[in-house]
Design a protein around this motif. Sequence first.
Motif, short mmCIF file in Angstrom:
data_model
loop_
_atom_site.label_atom_id
_atom_site.label_comp_id
_atom_site.label_asym_id
_atom_site.label_seq_id
_atom_site.Cartn_x
_atom_site.Cartn_y
_atom_site.Cartn_z
N ARG A 316 66.44 89.36 128.65
CA ARG A 316 65.88 88.97 129.93
C ARG A 316 64.75 89.77 130.59
N LEU A 317 64.74 90.91 129.89
CA LEU A 317 63.51 91.74 130.38
C LEU A 317 62.34 91.51 129.59
N GLY A 318 62.32 90.65 128.77
CA GLY A 318 61.23 90.34 127.83
C GLY A 318 59.86 90.18 128.39
N ARG A 319 59.64 89.34 129.36
CA ARG A 319 58.45 89.34 130.15
C ARG A 319 57.71 90.55 130.55
N MET A 320 58.66 91.38 131.16
CA MET A 320 58.24 92.75 131.70
C MET A 320 57.70 93.55 130.39
N GLN A 321 58.71 93.52 129.63
CA GLN A 321 58.45 94.50 128.48
C GLN A 321 56.97 94.02 127.70
N LYS A 322 56.81 92.73 127.50
CA LYS A 322 55.51 92.31 126.83
C LYS A 322 54.31 92.62 127.65
N HIS A 323 54.34 92.43 128.81
CA HIS A 323 53.24 92.70 129.77
C HIS A 323 52.86 94.18 129.79
N MET A 324 53.93 94.90 129.93
CA MET A 324 53.70 96.43 130.00
C MET A 324 53.08 96.96 128.62
N GLN A 325 53.41 96.76 127.62
CA GLN A 325 53.10 96.91 126.29
C GLN A 325 51.51 96.51 126.06
N ILE A 326 51.28 95.45 126.37
CA ILE A 326 49.99 94.82 126.39
C ILE A 326 48.94 95.81 127.29
N ALA A 327 49.55 96.09 128.41
CA ALA A 327 48.66 96.94 129.45
C ALA A 327 48.38 98.32 128.58
N GLY A 328 49.28 98.71 128.03
CA GLY A 328 49.32 99.99 127.46
C GLY A 328 48.24 100.11 126.31
N GLU A 329 48.40 98.97 125.33
CA GLU A 329 47.39 98.78 124.45
C GLU A 329 45.98 98.58 124.92
N ARG A 330 45.66 97.90 125.69
CA ARG A 330 44.30 97.64 126.32
C ARG A 330 44.04 98.55 127.38
N ASP A 331 44.45 99.22 128.37
CA ASP A 331 43.92 100.03 128.99
C ASP A 331 44.82 101.15 129.42
N PRO A 332 45.01 102.54 128.79
CA PRO A 332 45.75 103.53 128.93
C PRO A 332 46.08 103.99 130.36
N LEU A 333 44.74 103.98 131.14
CA LEU A 333 44.84 104.45 132.68
C LEU A 333 45.58 103.15 133.45
N ALA A 334 45.48 102.07 133.03
CA ALA A 334 46.36 101.02 133.79
C ALA A 334 47.80 101.35 133.61
N TRP A 335 48.19 101.51 132.26
CA TRP A 335 49.63 101.77 132.01
C TRP A 335 50.22 103.12 132.85
N VAL A 336 49.39 103.92 132.70
CA VAL A 336 49.78 105.07 133.77
C VAL A 336 49.99 104.81 135.10
N THR A 337 49.16 103.91 135.51
CA THR A 337 48.97 103.51 137.10
C THR A 337 50.34 102.59 137.19
N ARG A 338 50.70 101.84 136.42
CA ARG A 338 51.97 101.03 136.45
C ARG A 338 53.22 101.83 136.37
N HIS A 339 53.08 102.70 135.55
CA HIS A 339 54.27 103.48 135.52
C HIS A 339 54.40 104.42 137.10
N GLN A 340 53.28 104.78 137.27
CA GLN A 340 53.42 105.61 138.62
C GLN A 340 53.92 104.59 140.00
N GLU A 341 53.44 103.36 139.75
CA GLU A 341 53.85 102.12 140.86
C GLU A 341 55.52 102.23 140.74
N MET A 342 55.66 102.05 139.51
CA MET A 342 57.41 102.16 139.03
C MET A 342 58.20 103.17 139.59
N ALA A 343 57.62 104.32 139.64
CA ALA A 343 58.35 105.42 140.15
C ALA A 343 58.25 105.28 141.57
N TYR A 344 57.46 105.02 142.21
CA TYR A 344 57.30 104.83 143.77
C TYR A 344 58.37 103.79 144.05
#
Length: 535
Positions: A316-344
């Motif tokens: 059920r979380l496949g959509r979120m999993q997919k988009h986060m993985q792609i963000a990590g592959e294409r832009d590591p800074l965006a990946w870090v930022t998304r994780h900081q937003e998740m922490a918030y």
Amino acid sequence: MLDTPAIAQLVPRLQPEVLHRVIQNCGLEDCSELVALATPNQLARVFDLDLWSASQPGQEERFDADRFGVWLGVLLECGADVAARKLAGMDTDLVIAGISRYVRVFDPAALSPSVSPDGDEWEAPEAHDGVEIEVGGYRLVARRADSWDAIVATLIALDAEHQLFFHRVMRECRRLSNSGYELDGLDDLLGDDAQVMFDVALGRERRRDAQGYVAPAEARAFLQMSRRLDLLGAQAPAINPLARSYFHTVASPPVADPQPRSARLRAAPESDAESAPDPAHSPDAVAAIVGMLQEAGVLPEPPRSLLGDAPVGATRLGRMQKHMQIAGERDPLAWVTRHQEMAYLANAIMTGCSIQARSFTAQEASDAVVAACNLGLERWPLHWREAPAAGLPDGFLVDHDLVTVFQVGWAVLHDTVCIFTAQRLISVLGQLRCEDREIKIELDALRRQLKKHLETGMPWLARDAFDVIAILDMPAWAALLGLVDECPVMHAAIAASRNVATRAVSPSAFEFISENSQIAAVQEFVQSLPDRLRS
């Protein structure tokens, strides 16, 4: 822990959050030896966690004077000189706030009866049970008898070894003891006591802001704004102003941290350590303590990593999993930022929301955020998309913040689950016929409460009136409590109602709503309420 070799050198390297979990699990009175080994910096941060409590999950935390007294007693068990040294390294305002709840402080001459020039006789302040004493040139009068011996012994030690700190505390306590007599009613200012508590709370809030915590009031405001997100607006809104302010306030800039959370918990900053061992040899020893505490259940296991292998049943979380993985592959800074937003977002849910009338665990908060974000990606408004027919681009989370994605999911949950269920239940209760007069009275009271709180958009405030539903249908009662809540969840009773083979359901079993198919199942269940409650 106490049998661990070199424990005296290792305790100062533990994170304050670890010490606090040990204290919570084992009891403060049984942790005096660990408290004696902790540094003042560690204890100051433990105090920020332990001396504040809320009457209900998600509500404002207030200073607990009773707990402060218990802490003084435990510190005194370590020795009066140790207690004085620990307190002298604390925030002065916090110590003043605590001491002033137990004693009033005066100059010795002020305790003698006197006559004013006008002939009015002034009586000395009355002590609790006549308990008073002179320390360091100040007269201490008890406000309450508990913890009196610990306070006196600690103040005597402070006077002997930390005079500057002692006099600063005593002078401020004396000022507070003499305040509040000119009550002319011509202003609306805080009294001196209230102002001190406000300053102490504000100082704590600033320290916790710098550490990444979210204040309860700010968290509640953010979650309420998210429920009211305008999904019909012409375009996606900018990142929420409260979230933007939070990221601006946090001291450290966004930096990728390759360590998992469990590793970050292992060691406190070296600046907090006293007589710390060589860093080259200490990490393994500290990690062993943390591992031992996790095995004993004192420390929770760290929340599962979002980008790890998807666990069984997590499709059920496949959509979120997919988009986060792609963000990590294409832009590591965006990946870090998304994780900081998740922490918030997880912090906001933990401090500003409740689930099943209790606080969230760290894992539940993390799971709730991921579920809401997954739903937000699925329900992202078509008119906000560049190509509505094609769906979201694979690199969506490279260019879009996760805070707004969460808000979309949170608003959908509120409207299509919580509000929908409350409205439908009000309608059902209005048509329900019941021969039992007492039950009928309670059903009418529930309907009134629901209508009242629905007008404010917070139908979960009628939670206490739901008990009458349990008389009619216990599974329906459990399911409705999960749906009409601050964070709506899908109780296992809903799935059980669709599967006749299910024999028993745990009262606390639920899953977070993360996709449209679950919302459809919820609404199908709600539509069946008339038949369920009549039967």
